[in-house]
Write a protein that holds these residues in place. Structure first.
Motif, mmCIF file in Angstrom:
data_model
loop_
_atom_site.group_PDB
_atom_site.id
_atom_site.type_symbol
_atom_site.label_atom_id
_atom_site.label_comp_id
_atom_site.label_asym_id
_atom_site.label_seq_id
_atom_site.Cartn_x
_atom_site.Cartn_y
_atom_site.Cartn_z
ATOM 1 N N THR A 242 37.276 41.079 37.978
ATOM 2 C CA THR A 242 38.385 40.636 39.219
ATOM 3 C C THR A 242 39.728 41.319 39.329
ATOM 4 N N GLN B 3 45.629 34.406 38.936
ATOM 5 C CA GLN B 3 44.484 34.216 37.730
ATOM 6 C C GLN B 3 44.350 32.617 37.334
ATOM 7 N N LYS B 4 45.437 31.902 37.129
ATOM 8 C CA LYS B 4 45.309 30.619 36.723
ATOM 9 C C LYS B 4 44.591 29.793 37.958
ATOM 10 N N GLU C 278 40.820 30.591 37.918
ATOM 11 C CA GLU C 278 40.163 30.098 36.699
ATOM 12 C C GLU C 278 39.848 28.651 36.783
ATOM 13 N N TYR D 162 42.749 40.515 38.413
ATOM 14 C CA TYR D 162 43.793 40.536 37.620
ATOM 15 C C TYR D 162 43.334 41.375 36.005
ATOM 16 N N GLU D 163 42.017 41.813 36.204
ATOM 17 C CA GLU D 163 41.480 42.597 35.002
ATOM 18 C C GLU D 163 41.332 44.067 35.276
#
Length: 514
Positions: free
Chosen positions: A263, A486-487, A490, A265-266
């Motif tokens: 995704t 990201q937080k 998830e 942020y990766e």
């Protein structure tokens, strides 16, 4: 569909389908009492291809879009043709854009008797099919629409199949996953612009010139449906979205033998993208309130100089304003055919006349005159043709081409009068560069099924719009904003979504190797 419709509407469809279709029908692995068959992929009734037209019937079709004011004239003319050829008439019901998120799912849960409908990935075709909304076409299609069936490519047939059975008839029109800037050249006259718009660096130089010489214009057209610069950045980096369309949050490298999903942020390329967008925000390349701006017509109305979209939108803008010298550049490094099921037709499981409906589809997609009557209307009344065979709607306030895009074929589909000369050559270039079984084309038949992850997927889509959309436009800080995104993703369940979509991708690759 891109980001033309709010992601919230898509999320709403996802949730509603899960809650409304419990009584619509069984999955393809269980028995069903619908007219579509017993759930084994077989169809009840005769499938010998001998069509009985002794009794006149009215077929009912649903499409998504706003009904033109003058549609009655089109329908009346079409039904004269259909009465003669198939002893039937066609009633077309339009679901307005403002209501489709609510009304489209209800079609398949209400028990309403109708015959045909438009479908697409963005209308959750696969999820609806697995819940029994559509009739199996295993026997109907080759028996009653043999010409259409015979013209389908292996890829299209693969895309139309779910759990070993056919549930839709894909379009016969090849379209392409190319995206990039559509830009005006007339406003560049007298400047030091070098005429190139092939890279993001070129795009920034172009926008700098617009900002300096045409301060009343927005250099880049972005409005409440969201930016597509992120999608183009990922395509330009060589990646493919998991759902094969814009506004995604999971990607993979189509050139890898066994690609793994990741995704935003990766991705190592994302910090540079966010820095670039933050800079463009400060330079004023787009509105500070773009996500609350509901004007979707800024480029074609002269308020913006450039919009990121596809080649068909380019052709449309050019025909509207040839004097503005619109040009197009493709930024997708892995152009492939879009899924043929992007536009498709389904037979409702409540249909009383599926054989006649399939015969109608065969006629529409194999007879130019009937196709024209259905898609464009009445020649010299609702549309005209020039000497190139290009069409023009006579009165846009009353008439329009059909929104049943699934009926289009490469042979019959007409360009709009005044289509730019390079439109055809650009598409020919796309076609020449596509190699079957390689790169993104290898995955053109891959479609994700979210039926087992509907809640998490809808939650991720909602978070994506709420946090990523402002982040990519530089409205929030790049580092802290990405961490927040990201937080939230998830917490919404992206790992469960990734796990399931990765399983499907792995299964797809394994099947290709068989």
């Amino acid at each position: 569909m891109g980001k033309r419709k709010s992601l919230l509407c898509v999320a709403l469809i996802v949730v509603m389908i899960g809650s409304l279709l419990g009584g619509c029908g069984k999955s393809s692995s269980t028995k069903s009492n619908t007219p579509g068959g017993d759930g084994t992929g077989k169809t009840e009734g005769k499938s010998d291809g001998k069509l009985d037209t002794s009794e006149e019937v009215e077929l009912v079709m649903y499409i998504v879009g706003d009904r033109p004011a003058g549609q009655d004239a089109v329908d009346e003319n079409l039904n004269k043709v259909l009465k003669e050829k198939l002893n039937c008439t066609l009633k077309i019901n339009w679901i307005p854009w403002a209501d489709y998120a609510n009304k489209y799912p209800l079609l398949f849960s209400s028990g309403e008797v109708f015959d045909m409908a438009y479908t697409a990935g963005w209308l959750n075709f696969s999820s609806l099919a697995r819940k029994g909304a559509f009739m199996s076409l295993d026997e109907l299609w080759p028996a009653y629409a043999p010409k259409n069936y015979g013209r389908q490519s292996k890829t299209a047939l693969m895309e139309a199949s779910l759990d070993g059975h056919y549930y839709c008839v894909p379009t016969l029109l090849s379209t392409y996953g190319a995206y990039g800037p559509i830009y005006r050249t007339d406003i560049m006259k007298g400047t030091d612009w070098n005429g190139k718009l092939e890279t993001f660096e070129d795009l920034e130089k172009y926008c700098d010139i617009v900002k300096k010489n045409n301060p009343e214009m927005e250099p880049i057209d972005i409005y409440s449906a969201g930016s597509e610069l992120d999608d183009v950045w990922m395509w330009n980096s060589g990646y493919q979205p998991s759902k094969g369309a814009t506004n995604d949050f999971l990607f993979y490298n189509p050139n890898e033998e066994n690609p793994k999903l990741f995704t935003y942020y990766e991705a190592k390329e994302i910090p540079a993208f966010l820095d670039m967008m933050a800079s463009w925000n400060k330079k004023g390349f787009f509105s500070k309130s773009a996500l609350s701006d509901t004007d979707s017509t800024k480029t074609q109305n002269g308020k913006a100089a450039l919009r990121v979209h596809n080649i068909d939108t380019y052709a449309n803008y050019y025909t509207l304003h040839p004097e503005w010298g619109f040009k197009y550049s493709n930024y997708n490094k892995n152009v492939s055919h879009l899924p043929y099921t992007q536009d498709a037709m389904v037979i409702s499981n409540t249909s009383k006349n599926p054989e006649r409906a399939m015969a109608l589809w065969d006629l529409l997609t194999n007879d130019q005159a009937v196709y024209d009557a259905f898609f464009y209307g009445v020649l010299d009344k609702t549309y005209t043709l020039n000497d190139k065979g290009e069409f023009k709607i006579t009165d846009a306030n009353n008439y329009a081409a059909s929104n049943m895009w699934a009926v289009r074929t490469t042979e019959f589909n007409r360009s709009i009068a005044g289509t730019p000369e390079d439109y055809k050559t650009i598409k020919e270039g796309f076609e020449a560069g596509i190699k079957e079984g390689e790169g993104a084309e290898k995955f053109s038949a891959f479609t994700i099924d979210i039926s087992s992850i509907e809640t998490e997927y809808a939650a991720c889509q909602s978070v994506h719009q709420q946090y990523w959309w402002p982040l990519e436009l530089g409205y929030t800080d790049a580092k802290t904003g990405l961490a927040d995104y990201q937080k939230k993703m998830e917490a919404a369940g992206i790992e469960n979504v990734r796990k399931e979509v990765q399983r499907q991708l792995d299964e797809y690759i394994a099947n290709l190797k068989k």
